[in-house]
Write a protein that holds these residues in place. Structure first.
Motif, PDB file in Angstrom:
ATOM      1  N   LEU A 180       0.828  -1.227   0.054  1.00 59.91           N
ATOM      2  CA  LEU A 180       0.002   0.078  -0.057  1.00 59.91           C
ATOM      3  C   LEU A 180       0.780   1.014  -0.133  1.00 59.91           C
ATOM      4  CD1 LEU A 180      -3.034  -0.807   2.506  1.00 59.91           C
ATOM      5  CD2 LEU A 180      -2.888  -0.953   0.054  1.00 59.91           C
ATOM      6  N   VAL A 181       1.975   1.197   0.534  1.00 62.82           N
ATOM      7  CA  VAL A 181       3.053   2.364   0.334  1.00 62.82           C
ATOM      8  C   VAL A 181       3.227   2.881  -1.137  1.00 62.82           C
ATOM      9  CG1 VAL A 181       5.105   3.400   1.037  1.00 62.82           C
ATOM     10  CG2 VAL A 181       3.790   2.060   2.811  1.00 62.82           C
ATOM     11  N   ALA A 182       3.524   1.621  -1.751  1.00 61.71           N
ATOM     12  CA  ALA A 182       3.777   1.874  -3.142  1.00 61.71           C
ATOM     13  C   ALA A 182       2.530   2.369  -3.952  1.00 61.71           C
ATOM     14  CB  ALA A 182       4.352   0.430  -3.794  1.00 61.71           C
ATOM     15  N   LEU A 183       1.381   1.879  -3.653  1.00 63.34           N
ATOM     16  CA  LEU A 183       0.021   2.501  -4.348  1.00 63.34           C
ATOM     17  C   LEU A 183      -0.337   3.945  -3.742  1.00 63.34           C
ATOM     18  CD1 LEU A 183      -2.410   2.204  -5.885  1.00 63.34           C
ATOM     19  CD2 LEU A 183      -3.521   1.260  -3.920  1.00 63.34           C
ATOM     20  N   ARG A 184       0.084   4.157  -2.431  1.00 59.18           N
ATOM     21  CA  ARG A 184      -0.071   5.814  -2.163  1.00 59.18           C
ATOM     22  C   ARG A 184       1.073   6.655  -2.966  1.00 59.18           C
ATOM     23  NH1 ARG A 184      -0.288   3.141   3.100  1.00 59.18           N
ATOM     24  NH2 ARG A 184      -2.410   3.294   3.845  1.00 59.18           N
ATOM     25  N   ARG A 185       2.240   6.090  -3.003  1.00 59.58           N
ATOM     26  CA  ARG A 185       3.207   6.989  -3.791  1.00 59.58           C
ATOM     27  C   ARG A 185       2.821   7.161  -5.262  1.00 59.58           C
ATOM     28  NH1 ARG A 185       6.723  10.736  -3.593  1.00 59.58           N
ATOM     29  NH2 ARG A 185       8.728  10.142  -4.795  1.00 59.58           N
ATOM     30  N   ALA A 186       2.364   5.975  -5.830  1.00 60.75           N
ATOM     31  CA  ALA A 186       1.702   6.345  -7.247  1.00 60.75           C
ATOM     32  C   ALA A 186       0.443   7.229  -7.296  1.00 60.75           C
ATOM     33  CB  ALA A 186       1.373   5.008  -8.043  1.00 60.75           C
ATOM     34  N   LYS A 187      -0.500   7.072  -6.449  1.00 57.16           N
ATOM     35  CA  LYS A 187      -1.533   7.921  -6.318  1.00 57.16           C
ATOM     36  C   LYS A 187      -1.231   9.353  -6.182  1.00 57.16           C
ATOM     37  CE  LYS A 187      -3.805   9.293  -2.808  1.00 57.16           C
ATOM     38  NZ  LYS A 187      -4.325   9.465  -1.531  1.00 57.16           N
ATOM     39  N   ARG A 188      -0.205   9.385  -5.298  1.00 55.05           N
ATOM     40  CA  ARG A 188       0.228  11.035  -5.172  1.00 55.05           C
ATOM     41  C   ARG A 188       0.928  11.615  -6.359  1.00 55.05           C
ATOM     42  NH1 ARG A 188       1.812   9.610   0.508  1.00 55.05           N
ATOM     43  NH2 ARG A 188       3.626   8.865  -0.313  1.00 55.05           N
ATOM     44  N   ILE A 189       1.632  10.771  -6.826  1.00 50.96           N
ATOM     45  CA  ILE A 189       2.115  11.261  -8.415  1.00 50.96           C
ATOM     46  C   ILE A 189       1.157  11.424  -9.248  1.00 50.96           C
ATOM     47  CG2 ILE A 189       3.603  10.568 -10.496  1.00 50.96           C
ATOM     48  CD1 ILE A 189       5.168   9.292  -8.124  1.00 50.96           C
ATOM     49  N   VAL A 190       0.165  10.692  -9.499  1.00 51.77           N
ATOM     50  CA  VAL A 190      -1.003  10.826 -10.406  1.00 51.77           C
ATOM     51  C   VAL A 190      -2.014  12.167 -10.074  1.00 51.77           C
ATOM     52  CG1 VAL A 190      -3.346   9.722 -11.180  1.00 51.77           C
ATOM     53  CG2 VAL A 190      -1.159   8.299 -11.081  1.00 51.77           C
ATOM     54  N   VAL A 191      -2.284  12.115  -8.814  1.00 54.00           N
ATOM     55  CA  VAL A 191      -2.773  13.452  -8.491  1.00 54.00           C
ATOM     56  C   VAL A 191      -2.038  14.482  -8.789  1.00 54.00           C
ATOM     57  CG1 VAL A 191      -3.618  14.649  -6.429  1.00 54.00           C
ATOM     58  CG2 VAL A 191      -4.109  12.245  -6.658  1.00 54.00           C
ATOM     59  N   ASP A 192      -0.723  14.726  -8.505  1.00 58.26           N
ATOM     60  CA  ASP A 192       0.042  15.839  -8.874  1.00 58.26           C
ATOM     61  C   ASP A 192      -0.051  16.169 -10.392  1.00 58.26           C
ATOM     62  OD1 ASP A 192       2.144  17.864  -7.884  1.00 58.26           O
ATOM     63  OD2 ASP A 192       3.256  16.885  -9.326  1.00 58.26           O
ATOM     64  N   TRP A 193       0.053  15.036 -11.144  1.00 59.10           N
ATOM     65  CA  TRP A 193       0.106  15.134 -12.428  1.00 59.10           C
ATOM     66  C   TRP A 193      -1.230  15.791 -13.026  1.00 59.10           C
ATOM     67  CZ3 TRP A 193      -2.905  14.415 -16.632  1.00 59.10           C
ATOM     68  CH2 TRP A 193      -2.243  14.646 -18.049  1.00 59.10           C
ATOM     69  N   VAL A 194      -2.519  15.281 -12.537  1.00 57.98           N
ATOM     70  CA  VAL A 194      -3.658  15.866 -12.789  1.00 57.98           C
ATOM     71  C   VAL A 194      -3.735  17.241 -12.519  1.00 57.98           C
ATOM     72  CG1 VAL A 194      -6.291  15.572 -12.433  1.00 57.98           C
ATOM     73  CG2 VAL A 194      -4.640  13.430 -12.742  1.00 57.98           C
ATOM     74  N   GLU A 195      -3.510  17.533 -11.103  1.00 55.03           N
ATOM     75  CA  GLU A 195      -3.731  19.037 -10.877  1.00 55.03           C
ATOM     76  C   GLU A 195      -2.717  19.942 -11.622  1.00 55.03           C
ATOM     77  OE1 GLU A 195      -2.707  18.341  -6.615  1.00 55.03           O
ATOM     78  OE2 GLU A 195      -4.795  18.026  -6.152  1.00 55.03           O
ATOM     79  N   ASN A 196      -1.491  19.488 -12.319  1.00 55.64           N
ATOM     80  CA  ASN A 196      -0.697  20.448 -12.778  1.00 55.64           C
ATOM     81  C   ASN A 196      -0.535  20.205 -14.475  1.00 55.64           C
ATOM     82  OD1 ASN A 196       0.977  21.928 -10.500  1.00 55.64           O
ATOM     83  ND2 ASN A 196       0.841  19.791  -9.888  1.00 55.64           N
ATOM     84  N   ASN A 197      -1.452  19.480 -15.044  1.00 58.72           N
ATOM     85  CA  ASN A 197      -1.383  19.310 -16.529  1.00 58.72           C
ATOM     86  C   ASN A 197      -2.863  19.355 -17.024  1.00 58.72           C
ATOM     87  OD1 ASN A 197       1.510  18.681 -17.150  1.00 58.72           O
ATOM     88  ND2 ASN A 197       0.988  17.415 -15.307  1.00 58.72           N
ATOM     89  N   PRO A 198      -3.366  20.586 -16.787  1.00 59.79           N
ATOM     90  CA  PRO A 198      -4.740  20.863 -17.517  1.00 59.79           C
ATOM     91  C   PRO A 198      -4.796  20.794 -18.921  1.00 59.79           C
ATOM     92  CG  PRO A 198      -3.943  22.887 -16.675  1.00 59.79           C
ATOM     93  CD  PRO A 198      -3.071  21.837 -16.259  1.00 59.79           C
ATOM     94  N   ARG A 199      -5.760  20.188 -19.530  1.00 63.59           N
ATOM     95  CA  ARG A 199      -5.830  19.986 -20.847  1.00 63.59           C
ATOM     96  C   ARG A 199      -5.846  21.338 -21.546  1.00 63.59           C
ATOM     97  NH1 ARG A 199      -5.192  19.561 -25.442  1.00 63.59           N
ATOM     98  NH2 ARG A 199      -6.547  18.962 -27.078  1.00 63.59           N
ATOM     99  N   ARG A 200      -6.137  22.314 -21.007  1.00 60.95           N
ATOM    100  CA  ARG A 200      -6.348  23.814 -21.650  1.00 60.95           C
ATOM    101  C   ARG A 200      -5.058  24.385 -21.760  1.00 60.95           C
ATOM    102  NH1 ARG A 200     -12.346  25.620 -20.305  1.00 60.95           N
ATOM    103  NH2 ARG A 200     -13.184  24.263 -21.911  1.00 60.95           N
ATOM    104  N   HIS A 201      -3.773  24.108 -20.730  1.00 57.02           N
ATOM    105  CA  HIS A 201      -2.861  24.631 -20.430  1.00 57.02           C
ATOM    106  C   HIS A 201      -1.783  23.736 -20.224  1.00 57.02           C
ATOM    107  CE1 HIS A 201      -4.810  28.279 -20.175  1.00 57.02           C
ATOM    108  NE2 HIS A 201      -5.720  28.114 -19.234  1.00 57.02           N
TER     109      HIS A 201
END
Length: 179
Positions: free
Chosen positions: A77-98
């Motif tokens: 679950l530590v690995a999954l939490r790490r992956a989830k945090r990275i995915v959330v960071d990607w989603v929050e910082n890479n909007p389609r419009r910008h």
């Protein structure tokens, strides 16, 4: 309400060594032959070699595979939490419009990335790691945005790039049949 655990349906899935998993859990990844540290507040414009290929690999998120392997095969679950945090960071910082680079929302890259976001979302939901409905909605919204992007006929190219778009749709659909 989909059954757990989620189906791991991605284009590139391979076993990871204990060393690769440990490095990934520390945030150290091999991306396009380069050692890269992915920490909180990642700079998604990072490109140490000035290469479209590197930018594509950074944004396709395939390098998360060792973390997902650790979760799938070892229940880590530590690995999954790490992956989830990275995915959330990607989603929050890479909007389609910008987009942060010319490869962020490139057809093939989005096709590769979509199933990893879908898997992270489903696995995190299965493990109770989506602390709020807002976070769950944000990740599910990203999956839906990717599916709309990949299914848009005006973007489709009847080439191998189109094949990667098709695979992104198929693999994401296998993980989130309800979509």
């Amino acid at each position: 309400k989909a059954p757990c655990p989620p189906n791991y349906a991605v284009r590139v899935a391979r076993p990871a060594t204990s060393e690769e998993i440990a490095a990934a859990k520390r945030g150290d990844f091999n991306i396009a032959g380069r050692s890269v540290h992915i920490g909180p507040k990642m700079d998604w414009t990072y490109d140490p070699v000035g290469s479209a290929s590197f930018r594509a690999r950074l944004h396709d998120l395939r390098w998360l595979d060792p973390l997902f392997y650790a979760y799938r095969e070892r229940g880590d679950l530590v690995a999954l939490r790490r992956a989830k945090r990275i995915v959330v960071d990607w989603v929050e910082n890479n909007p389609r419009r910008h987009p942060t680079s010319d490869r962020t929302w490139f057809d093939k890259v989005a096709g590769d990335r979509a199933p990893y976001i879908a898997y992270a979302t489903r696995a995190a939901a299965c493990e109770g790691l989506l602390a709020s409905k807002r976070l769950a909605a944000k990740l599910l919204g990203s999956v839906q945005q990717h599916l709309r992007f990949l299914a848009d006929p005006s973007r489709y190219s009847p080439t191998n790039r189109g094949l990667f778009m098709d695979l992104g749709l198929i693999f994401s659909g296998r993980q989130m049949r309800f979509l």
